[in-house]
Design an enzyme around this catalytic site. Structure first.
Site, PDB file in Angstrom:
ATOM      1  N   ARG A 197       0.817  -1.216   0.000  1.00  0.00           N
ATOM      2  CA  ARG A 197       0.000   0.000   0.000  1.00  0.00           C
ATOM      3  C   ARG A 197       0.851   1.267   0.000  1.00  0.00           C
ATOM      4  O   ARG A 197       0.426   2.286  -0.510  1.00  0.00           O
ATOM      5  CB  ARG A 197      -0.898  -0.035   1.246  1.00  0.00           C
ATOM      6  CG  ARG A 197      -2.241   0.530   1.003  1.00  0.00           C
ATOM      7  CD  ARG A 197      -3.179   0.283   2.119  1.00  0.00           C
ATOM      8  NE  ARG A 197      -2.527  -0.038   3.381  1.00  0.00           N
ATOM      9  CZ  ARG A 197      -3.186  -0.304   4.488  1.00  0.00           C
ATOM     10  NH1 ARG A 197      -4.494  -0.307   4.475  1.00  0.00           N
ATOM     11  NH2 ARG A 197      -2.560  -0.590   5.604  1.00  0.00           N
ATOM     12  N   LYS A 248       0.389 -17.957   7.161  1.00  0.00           N
ATOM     13  CA  LYS A 248      -0.521 -18.254   8.259  1.00  0.00           C
ATOM     14  C   LYS A 248      -0.995 -16.936   8.866  1.00  0.00           C
ATOM     15  O   LYS A 248      -0.283 -15.938   8.700  1.00  0.00           O
ATOM     16  CB  LYS A 248       0.167 -19.130   9.296  1.00  0.00           C
ATOM     17  CG  LYS A 248       1.051 -18.386  10.289  1.00  0.00           C
ATOM     18  CD  LYS A 248       1.447 -19.251  11.457  1.00  0.00           C
ATOM     19  CE  LYS A 248       1.451 -18.464  12.718  1.00  0.00           C
ATOM     20  NZ  LYS A 248       1.993 -19.104  13.880  1.00  0.00           N
ATOM     21  N   HIS A 261       6.365 -22.359   8.199  1.00  0.00           N
ATOM     22  CA  HIS A 261       7.826 -22.280   8.074  1.00  0.00           C
ATOM     23  C   HIS A 261       8.531 -23.359   8.900  1.00  0.00           C
ATOM     24  O   HIS A 261       9.690 -23.664   8.649  1.00  0.00           O
ATOM     25  CB  HIS A 261       8.339 -20.877   8.414  1.00  0.00           C
ATOM     26  CG  HIS A 261       8.254 -20.519   9.854  1.00  0.00           C
ATOM     27  ND1 HIS A 261       7.126 -19.994  10.417  1.00  0.00           N
ATOM     28  CD2 HIS A 261       9.157 -20.624  10.843  1.00  0.00           C
ATOM     29  CE1 HIS A 261       7.350 -19.791  11.700  1.00  0.00           C
ATOM     30  NE2 HIS A 261       8.567 -20.167  11.995  1.00  0.00           N
ATOM     31  N   HIS A 321       1.973 -25.499  13.747  1.00  0.00           N
ATOM     32  CA  HIS A 321       3.365 -25.938  13.862  1.00  0.00           C
ATOM     33  C   HIS A 321       3.508 -27.272  14.609  1.00  0.00           C
ATOM     34  O   HIS A 321       4.157 -28.205  14.127  1.00  0.00           O
ATOM     35  CB  HIS A 321       4.207 -24.886  14.591  1.00  0.00           C
ATOM     36  CG  HIS A 321       4.187 -23.545  13.933  1.00  0.00           C
ATOM     37  ND1 HIS A 321       4.247 -23.382  12.576  1.00  0.00           N
ATOM     38  CD2 HIS A 321       4.120 -22.292  14.441  1.00  0.00           C
ATOM     39  CE1 HIS A 321       4.211 -22.085  12.278  1.00  0.00           C
ATOM     40  NE2 HIS A 321       4.133 -21.415  13.395  1.00  0.00           N
TER      41      HIS A 321
HETATM   42  P1  NAD Z   1       2.697  -6.181   8.460  1.00  0.00           P
HETATM   43  O1  NAD Z   1       1.491  -5.520   9.055  1.00  0.00           O
HETATM   44  O2  NAD Z   1       4.041  -5.835   8.960  1.00  0.00           O
HETATM   45  O3  NAD Z   1       2.706  -5.878   6.893  1.00  0.00           O
HETATM   46  C1  NAD Z   1       1.543  -5.912   6.118  1.00  0.00           C
HETATM   47  C2  NAD Z   1       1.884  -5.570   4.674  1.00  0.00           C
HETATM   48  O4  NAD Z   1       0.655  -5.590   3.957  1.00  0.00           O
HETATM   49  C3  NAD Z   1       2.481  -4.175   4.466  1.00  0.00           C
HETATM   50  O5  NAD Z   1       3.430  -4.240   3.417  1.00  0.00           O
HETATM   51  C4  NAD Z   1       1.292  -3.348   4.006  1.00  0.00           C
HETATM   52  O6  NAD Z   1       1.631  -2.249   3.159  1.00  0.00           O
HETATM   53  C5  NAD Z   1       0.537  -4.382   3.215  1.00  0.00           C
HETATM   54  N1  NAD Z   1      -0.882  -4.037   3.089  1.00  0.00           N
HETATM   55  C6  NAD Z   1      -1.788  -3.830   4.079  1.00  0.00           C
HETATM   56  N2  NAD Z   1      -2.982  -3.520   3.537  1.00  0.00           N
HETATM   57  C7  NAD Z   1      -2.816  -3.549   2.198  1.00  0.00           C
HETATM   58  C8  NAD Z   1      -3.674  -3.316   1.095  1.00  0.00           C
HETATM   59  N3  NAD Z   1      -4.979  -2.994   1.248  1.00  0.00           N
HETATM   60  N4  NAD Z   1      -3.177  -3.430  -0.140  1.00  0.00           N
HETATM   61  C9  NAD Z   1      -1.882  -3.760  -0.340  1.00  0.00           C
HETATM   62  N5  NAD Z   1      -1.019  -3.974   0.654  1.00  0.00           N
HETATM   63  C10 NAD Z   1      -1.490  -3.872   1.903  1.00  0.00           C
HETATM   64  O7  NAD Z   1       2.398  -7.739   8.530  1.00  0.00           O
HETATM   65  P2  NAD Z   1       3.489  -8.931   8.569  1.00  0.00           P
HETATM   66  O8  NAD Z   1       3.926  -9.130   9.966  1.00  0.00           O
HETATM   67  O9  NAD Z   1       4.485  -8.702   7.526  1.00  0.00           O
HETATM   68  O10 NAD Z   1       2.574 -10.201   8.234  1.00  0.00           O
HETATM   69  C11 NAD Z   1       2.142 -10.487   6.916  1.00  0.00           C
HETATM   70  C12 NAD Z   1       1.460 -11.857   6.929  1.00  0.00           C
HETATM   71  O11 NAD Z   1       2.403 -12.835   7.328  1.00  0.00           O
HETATM   72  C13 NAD Z   1       0.302 -11.975   7.907  1.00  0.00           C
HETATM   73  O12 NAD Z   1      -0.658 -12.858   7.365  1.00  0.00           O
HETATM   74  C14 NAD Z   1       0.941 -12.611   9.126  1.00  0.00           C
HETATM   75  O13 NAD Z   1       0.008 -13.325   9.898  1.00  0.00           O
HETATM   76  C15 NAD Z   1       1.930 -13.552   8.467  1.00  0.00           C
HETATM   77  N6  NAD Z   1       3.062 -13.923   9.309  1.00  0.00           N
HETATM   78  C16 NAD Z   1       3.911 -12.978   9.766  1.00  0.00           C
HETATM   79  C17 NAD Z   1       4.982 -13.358  10.550  1.00  0.00           C
HETATM   80  C18 NAD Z   1       5.978 -12.354  11.059  1.00  0.00           C
HETATM   81  O14 NAD Z   1       6.957 -12.796  11.689  1.00  0.00           O
HETATM   82  N7  NAD Z   1       5.807 -11.075  10.826  1.00  0.00           N
HETATM   83  C19 NAD Z   1       5.188 -14.709  10.874  1.00  0.00           C
HETATM   84  C20 NAD Z   1       4.309 -15.656  10.370  1.00  0.00           C
HETATM   85  C21 NAD Z   1       3.246 -15.237   9.578  1.00  0.00           C
END
Ligand code: NAD
Length: 491
Positions: free
Chosen positions: A51, A151, A181, A243
């Site tokens: 975004r 996830k 993972h 997991h």
């Molecule tokens: P985050 O909130 O840090 O990042 C979200 C991303 O989505 C950002 O780049 C944001 O710009 C984008 N975004 C949000 N709304 C949007 C829209 N309408 N259009 C386009 N882009 C949009 O989240 P994260 O921690 O990176 O997690 C992402 C996914 O990975 C989630 O499903 C989370 O559950 C999963 N996950 C994250 C982790 C982790 O360690 N961070 C671990 C396992 C799983």
């Protein structure tokens, strides 16, 4: 030990959520490391899509920082970072609206048919459906397209079924890579190698010889940065349903006919379907208390999530069984929690005592133990009983036959590839073995849902446990009632 470098085919990888935490900490550094090892061909393109209204230069600077911070210790020649960054592109895009989609289509146009295109959904789960729909709508859901879904995959069976149905409207199951993972960890794959590559263990791998199995995933961290999500999920949904369930499957499954995605996943599915319902007195839930240590102060679980009456568990221990020929009578104990005494993920296969001791009562009771450590110090240890050296009769001691990968396998064993490195290249190669199939995920929810529903119906409240401990004392009682003990949680 020499590792073979087989570059993947040319590909385009679009990372939706390319500016998020996961992209920054895991996905981009993993791609960079694979670039350094020569797996990524010259014509590959990586396109961040999120975004934020960022310029390409700003995105490359963001990636450079991510690589510097999270890229790991492997050395790369000077200039490699710049070369990697030159492969990157960026599109500001709204997953819920129309902004950015024509630009993305334009960037992907002109690629030869048959070129692999991967869309990584590294965004919140509410965007999975809209992204899949827009990919189809804009003509980007062709047969060579793959999607990677992070996830959590659903919140319960109903939502997981709905999400599977949404994705299935746009993509075939063979195009959907549901990532866990844990399955990309080197030791987890080694678990399969140890079980199915050796004659030694498999004949003993059943309830006749295995007393019980313990699977522990202990974390020292709290819920920082994920409060809202975690308080809706809890340890059961966040860790056990995915997991720990996956680890249990790999430990308990029958040998597949071949190391092929559906053969492996068919066997894992049978395990989940054979799991008995968990009885209420076979589960202990906990919540960590505040830590008052001036060096490491932190609030209690309820304080962390800002919900003084929260009944979400940050710890869970449970005992379960598999109703099948191999495992009838062998309990599986699972536990996971936050703010515990050490960060440690380990599977302990506890073998039975020898049926009769020829050395008499004074020699004590000794049983073999196979310990599979996922983190830290990935490796496998087999505890065997030998005679204590020296005079003084037949005194027995237990000693470890230790295979710490860092020592046994040299430089590569000491710095194993991050799970994301392995998994992303598997997606590009089209290998789904280490990804969850839709029916597996649904079966795991079908087992989990009644447990959670039972807590809600009974108004069950988690037991408090001190931060830095091994969890609630009731978890020890769960074991002691069965005449067993948890292995220690050691760093
Ligand atoms: P985050 O909130 O840090 O990042 C979200 C991303 O989505 C950002 O780049 C944001 O710009 C984008 N975004 C949000 N709304 C949007 C829209 N309408 N259009 C386009 N882009 C949009 O989240 P994260 O921690 O990176 O997690 C992402 C996914 O990975 C989630 O499903 C989370 O559950 C999963 N996950 C994250 C982790 C982790 O360690 N961070 C671990 C396992 C799983």
């Amino acid at each position: 030990m020499v590792s073979r470098i087989i570059p993947v085919d040319p590909f385009d990888l679009v990372v939706f959520g390319g500016t998020g935490d996961l992209a920054q900490r895991k996905i981009l550094p993993a791609l960079f490391r694979r670039f350094c090892t020569g797996h990524i061909p010259d014509s590959a393109r990586i396109i961040g899509a999120a975004r934020s209204d960022m310029t390409l230069d700003a995105y490359r600077a963001f990636c450079a920082k991510a690589i510097k911070t999270y890229g790991g210790t492997r050395s790369c020649e000077d200039g490699t970072v710049q070369e990697f960054l030159s492969r990157l592109d960026y599109v500001p895009l709204d997953a819920m609206g129309e902004t950015g989609w024509p630009e993305l289509v334009h960037k992907l146009e002109g690629c030869a048919a048959g070129r692999v295109t991967v869309f990584y959904f590294s965004v919140g789960p509410r965007l999975f459906g809209p992204l899949a729909e827009r990919l189809r709508h804009h003509g980007m859901a062709g047969p060579d397209t793959r999607i990677v879904v992070e996830k959590p995959f659903g919140h319960d069976l109903e939502s997981a079924q709905a999400l599977n149905a949404t994705l299935a409207r746009h993509f075939a199951e063979g195009q959907i890579y549901r990532i866990d993972h844990y399955l990309g960890k080197e030791t987890v794959q080694n678990l399969m190698a140890v079980r199915f590559g050796n004659m030694l263990f498999e004949p003993l791998w059943n309830s006749q010889y295995v007393d019980h199995i313990q699977i522990t995933v202990a974390e020292t961290v709290g819920v920082d940065g994920r409060e809202e999500y975690y308080d809706r999920a809890g340890a059961m949904r966040d860790m056990i349903q995915n997991h720990l369930m996956q680890l249990l499957c790999l430990i308990a499954m029958e040998p597949p006919a071949k190391f092929d995605p559906d053969a492996v996943r068919d066997e894992k599915l049978k395990v989940i379907r054979a799991l008995d319902a968990v009885l209420p007195h076979h589960i202990v839930r906990g919540q960590f208390e505040a830590c008052l240590d001036p060096d490491h102060p932190h609030p209690s679980y309820r304080g962390s999530v800002g919900e003084p009456r929260s009944t979400t568990e940050s710890y869970i221990a449970l005992r379960t069984h598999l109703s099948n020929w191999r495992w009838a009578g062998t309990p599986f104990y699972l536990r996971t929690g936050k703010r515990l005494k050490a960060r440690s993920s380990v599977i302990n296969v506890m073998f039975k005592d020898a049926p009769h001791s020829i050395f008499g009562e004074e020699a004590g009771r000794h049983a073999n133990l196979l310990s599979i450590r996922l983190q830290p110090n990935e490796g496998i240890t087999l505890k065997v009983t030998i005679k204590e050296p020296g005079p003084g009769g037949m005194r027995l001691v237990d000693v470890p036959l230790d295979m710490t990968f860092a020592e046994a396998l040299g430089p590569d064993g000491g710095d194993p590839p991050d799970a994301y490195e392995r998994l992303i290249t598997d997606v590009i190669r089209g290998n789904q073995t280490l990804f969850m199939r839709g029916d597996e995920v649904e079966a795991a929810w079908a087992w989990t849902d009644p447990i959670i529903a039972g807590w809600e119906a009974r108004g069950d409240a988690p037991k408090p446990y001190p931060s830095g401990s091994a969890g609630p004392t009731d978890a020890d009682l769960l074991m002691r009632r069965d005449g067993r003990e948890w292995r220690g949680i050691n760093p």
